[in-house]
Write a protein that holds these residues in place. Structure first.
Motif, PDB file in Angstrom:
ATOM      1  N   UNK A 189       1.830  32.868   1.426  1.00 53.94           N
ATOM      2  CA  UNK A 189       2.767  33.661   2.291  1.00 53.94           C
ATOM      3  C   UNK A 189       4.102  33.004   2.716  1.00 53.94           C
ATOM      4  N   UNK A 190       3.818  31.804   2.885  1.00 52.03           N
ATOM      5  CA  UNK A 190       5.181  31.049   3.379  1.00 52.03           C
ATOM      6  C   UNK A 190       6.150  31.002   2.309  1.00 52.03           C
ATOM      7  N   UNK A 191       5.883  30.916   1.249  1.00 55.99           N
ATOM      8  CA  UNK A 191       6.739  31.065   0.144  1.00 55.99           C
ATOM      9  C   UNK A 191       7.204  32.562  -0.089  1.00 55.99           C
ATOM     10  N   UNK A 192       6.103  33.667   0.060  1.00 58.13           N
ATOM     11  CA  UNK A 192       6.557  34.801   0.027  1.00 58.13           C
ATOM     12  C   UNK A 192       7.374  35.390   0.901  1.00 58.13           C
ATOM     13  N   UNK A 193       7.228  35.465   2.043  1.00 57.03           N
ATOM     14  CA  UNK A 193       7.780  35.939   3.224  1.00 57.03           C
ATOM     15  C   UNK A 193       9.558  35.278   3.445  1.00 57.03           C
ATOM     16  N   UNK A 194      10.463  36.291   3.429  1.00 57.59           N
ATOM     17  CA  UNK A 194      11.775  35.670   3.623  1.00 57.59           C
ATOM     18  C   UNK A 194      11.918  36.376   5.066  1.00 57.59           C
ATOM     19  N   UNK A 195      12.247  35.399   6.065  1.00 55.64           N
ATOM     20  CA  UNK A 195      12.379  35.920   7.590  1.00 55.64           C
ATOM     21  C   UNK A 195      13.753  35.632   7.888  1.00 55.64           C
ATOM     22  N   UNK A 196      14.504  36.799   8.194  1.00 54.66           N
ATOM     23  CA  UNK A 196      15.938  37.117   8.357  1.00 54.66           C
ATOM     24  C   UNK A 196      16.049  36.615   9.734  1.00 54.66           C
ATOM     25  N   UNK A 197      17.080  35.600   9.994  1.00 54.62           N
ATOM     26  CA  UNK A 197      17.600  35.231  11.227  1.00 54.62           C
ATOM     27  C   UNK A 197      19.039  35.098  11.582  1.00 54.62           C
ATOM     28  N   UNK A 198      19.271  35.514  12.860  1.00 55.16           N
ATOM     29  CA  UNK A 198      20.927  35.802  13.242  1.00 55.16           C
ATOM     30  C   UNK A 198      21.513  34.703  12.874  1.00 55.16           C
ATOM     31  N   UNK A 199      22.902  34.647  12.819  1.00 60.29           N
ATOM     32  CA  UNK A 199      23.623  33.703  12.790  1.00 60.29           C
ATOM     33  C   UNK A 199      23.541  32.477  13.802  1.00 60.29           C
ATOM     34  N   UNK A 200      23.760  31.447  13.635  1.00 59.18           N
ATOM     35  CA  UNK A 200      23.830  30.507  15.042  1.00 59.18           C
ATOM     36  C   UNK A 200      24.651  30.928  15.932  1.00 59.18           C
ATOM     37  N   UNK A 201      24.091  31.165  17.346  1.00 63.13           N
ATOM     38  CA  UNK A 201      24.620  31.386  18.258  1.00 63.13           C
ATOM     39  C   UNK A 201      24.822  32.997  18.650  1.00 63.13           C
ATOM     40  N   UNK A 202      24.328  33.780  17.611  1.00 63.84           N
ATOM     41  CA  UNK A 202      24.193  35.030  17.700  1.00 63.84           C
ATOM     42  C   UNK A 202      22.680  35.512  17.942  1.00 63.84           C
ATOM     43  N   UNK A 203      22.559  36.705  18.388  1.00 58.54           N
ATOM     44  CA  UNK A 203      21.075  37.052  18.872  1.00 58.54           C
ATOM     45  C   UNK A 203      20.515  38.567  17.979  1.00 58.54           C
ATOM     46  N   UNK A 204      21.603  38.873  17.219  1.00 61.07           N
ATOM     47  CA  UNK A 204      21.305  40.213  16.316  1.00 61.07           C
ATOM     48  C   UNK A 204      21.730  39.914  15.076  1.00 61.07           C
ATOM     49  N   UNK A 205      21.019  40.753  14.116  1.00 59.79           N
ATOM     50  CA  UNK A 205      21.245  40.492  12.333  1.00 59.79           C
ATOM     51  C   UNK A 205      22.432  41.208  12.159  1.00 59.79           C
ATOM     52  N   UNK A 206      23.108  40.721  11.198  1.00 59.82           N
ATOM     53  CA  UNK A 206      24.292  41.782  10.627  1.00 59.82           C
ATOM     54  C   UNK A 206      23.878  42.290   9.445  1.00 59.82           C
ATOM     55  N   UNK A 207      24.266  43.355   9.292  1.00 58.75           N
ATOM     56  CA  UNK A 207      23.783  44.233   7.921  1.00 58.75           C
ATOM     57  C   UNK A 207      24.323  43.504   6.739  1.00 58.75           C
ATOM     58  N   UNK A 208      25.402  42.922   6.783  1.00 57.37           N
ATOM     59  CA  UNK A 208      25.893  42.080   5.452  1.00 57.37           C
ATOM     60  C   UNK A 208      24.969  41.037   5.335  1.00 57.37           C
ATOM     61  N   UNK A 209      24.566  40.331   6.087  1.00 60.47           N
ATOM     62  CA  UNK A 209      23.575  39.229   6.163  1.00 60.47           C
ATOM     63  C   UNK A 209      22.151  39.611   5.470  1.00 60.47           C
ATOM     64  N   UNK A 210      21.738  40.830   5.949  1.00 62.75           N
ATOM     65  CA  UNK A 210      20.392  41.244   5.428  1.00 62.75           C
ATOM     66  C   UNK A 210      20.603  41.502   3.973  1.00 62.75           C
ATOM     67  N   UNK A 211      21.720  42.346   3.638  1.00 67.19           N
ATOM     68  CA  UNK A 211      21.941  42.829   2.371  1.00 67.19           C
ATOM     69  C   UNK A 211      21.971  41.606   1.377  1.00 67.19           C
ATOM     70  N   UNK A 212      22.523  40.547   1.813  1.00 66.62           N
ATOM     71  CA  UNK A 212      22.697  39.144   0.921  1.00 66.62           C
ATOM     72  C   UNK A 212      21.683  38.681   0.453  1.00 66.62           C
ATOM     73  N   UNK A 213      20.228  38.926   1.555  1.00 63.53           N
ATOM     74  CA  UNK A 213      19.139  38.325   1.159  1.00 63.53           C
ATOM     75  C   UNK A 213      18.178  39.128   0.243  1.00 63.53           C
TER      76      UNK A 213
END
Length: 418
Positions: free
Chosen positions: A149-173
């Motif tokens: 599970x630790x290897x399989x799940x990709x957990x998306x985090x906001x950029x440092x100092x931010x609270x929300x995800x950016x769509x471009x960062x989601x797409x990049x993953x």
């Protein structure tokens, strides 16, 4: 004119539908009813729910087993009463929509069909701040298929100092090893509304299946699941849909997946209704989302969902979204003067198009749960806390008022020292 007078005038001009709901009495403060901001956790009870649920219960008393066919709302096809309103609410075809089970059960049943990992493509993308149940579900699915599970799940985090995800960062993953993207349409913690059509398109371009947990989106924001090409989705009915604690959930499967050979768990209600009582050993599933049903529907649990969906069908999610934008912007304006100089910070996106009916505040210097208790018992304001430091305020357009918003901001100013 005082700020309170201004709020009361706004309520006259933009009244909402509070009269349709039972508002609990306050346990503190200067007003008889609570200012209720926890509809993103449990919605208030529609007044019609008790009446209509008793009608369904009385049919049982009067008819016994014959209620399956002879009740005013017959039980055998009862779930079909919910299909149309639910499909309109989420922007789907009736054939793509079904109300059944609970949210996480539905996610698991859908992942049986849509999470088909291979050695080269088995990873699952979720947000790091996903509701814990979603994390548990995808981790258990990975383990069930024999992956770490630790290897399989990709957990998306906001950029440092931010609270929300950016769509471009989601797409990049979304790389070539991603089998499944499963995100919350509206993040439960921050209230961020994700760009569902953009992320869905990008996920498909990467060769992944894209599903959505709409627990905080259904009944909160307009959705167009069919047009957006979402593969599957699930949502609960006890938050913005006001169907009661633990209410039945909904599920969506895009029509391009219907009637095919996807693997699927089956049971009594998975087969064609016209052949159900032929009692044959093999299922003949319909080319609709009904094929994902396993058991016969619980009528007395469906009744409150039907009542609530009829309210949404009558008022329309578009009109509710417009009032939500006005109400949330008003609360945001009031909070700006409160947070200035206090250890409070709004972490919900400032762009109205990037959020639902929620403003979350990060609290420094006191636990969020303690602050929520003070608001309830000293001021008559019910908010939702997520420990250790997030207080969530949901101005629900069906029943929240501008005066409620004024009360919440005033209560925070009193409860949190500057």
């Amino acid at each position: 004119m005082t700020a309170e007078d201004d709020a009361l005038e706004l309520d006259v001009a933009d009244p909402g539908h509070r009269d349709l709901f039972d508002v609990p009495p306050a346990q503190g403060g200067d007003y008889p009813d609570v200012a209720y901001f926890a509809g993103n956790s449990l919605g208030l009870r529609p007044r019609a729910t008790r009446v209509e649920l008793l009608e369904d219960l009385d049919a049982w008393a009067a008819l016994g087993v014959e209620g399956h066919l002879d009740a005013a709302r017959p039980w055998l096809p009862y779930h079909e009463l919910l299909t149309g309103p639910a499909s309109r609410l989420v922007g789907a075809l009736p054939s793509e929509t079904v109300v059944m089970n609970s949210l996480t059960v539905n996610l698991h049943l859908l992942m049986v069909s849509f999470y088909r990992p291979t050695r080269s493509r088995h990873r699952i993308v979720i947000e790091d701040s996903a509701f814990p149940s979603d994390s548990y579900a995808v981790r258990s699915q990975a383990r069930f298929h024999g992956y770490d599970a630790d290897d399989t799940i990709i957990r998306l985090r906001p950029r440092p100092g931010e609270d929300s995800l950016r769509t471009a960062d989601v797409v990049e993953q979304l790389g070539g090893d991603v089998a499944l993207v499963l995100l919350g349409g509206v993040n439960y913690l921050t209230g961020e509304l994700m760009d569902i059509p953009m992320i869905t398109k990008a996920g498909h371009a990467a060769g992944a299946i894209v599903g959505w947990d709409l627990a905080h989106a259904a009944g909160n924001v307009p959705l167009a699941l069919h047009d957006w090409g979402v593969d599957f989705a699930a949502w609960c009915s006890y938050k913005y849909l006001n169907a009661g604690p633990g209410a039945l959930a909904g599920a969506f499967v895009h029509e391009r997946h219907l009637g095919g050979d996807l693997p699927r768990f089956e049971g009594w209600w998975s087969t064609e209704a016209s052949t159900r009582f032929e009692m044959t050993p093999e299922s003949r599933p319909p080319a609709s989302a009904d094929a994902w049903q396993v058991s016969n529907p619980p009528i007395f649990s469906m009744s409150p969902v039907r009542t609530s969906l009829e309210i949404f069908d009558k008022i329309g999610i578009g009109a509710l979204r417009e009032r939500s934008l006005r109400l949330t912007a008003y609360l945001e304006e009031l909070l700006a003067s409160v947070t200035d100089g206090r250890p409070l910070r709004v972490i919900t996106p400032a762009d109205p198009a990037g959020r639902g009916a929620q403003l979350s505040l990060r609290v420094d210097g006191m636990r969020a749960g303690e602050l929520a208790r003070r608001l309830r018992f000293e001021y008559g304001v019910i908010a939702d806390s997520r420990e250790p430091d997030v207080l969530r305020l949901a101005p629900v357009p069906l029943y929240s008022t501008y005066h409620d918003c004024w009360r919440a901001a005033s209560a925070l100013a009193g409860a949190v020292p500057a």
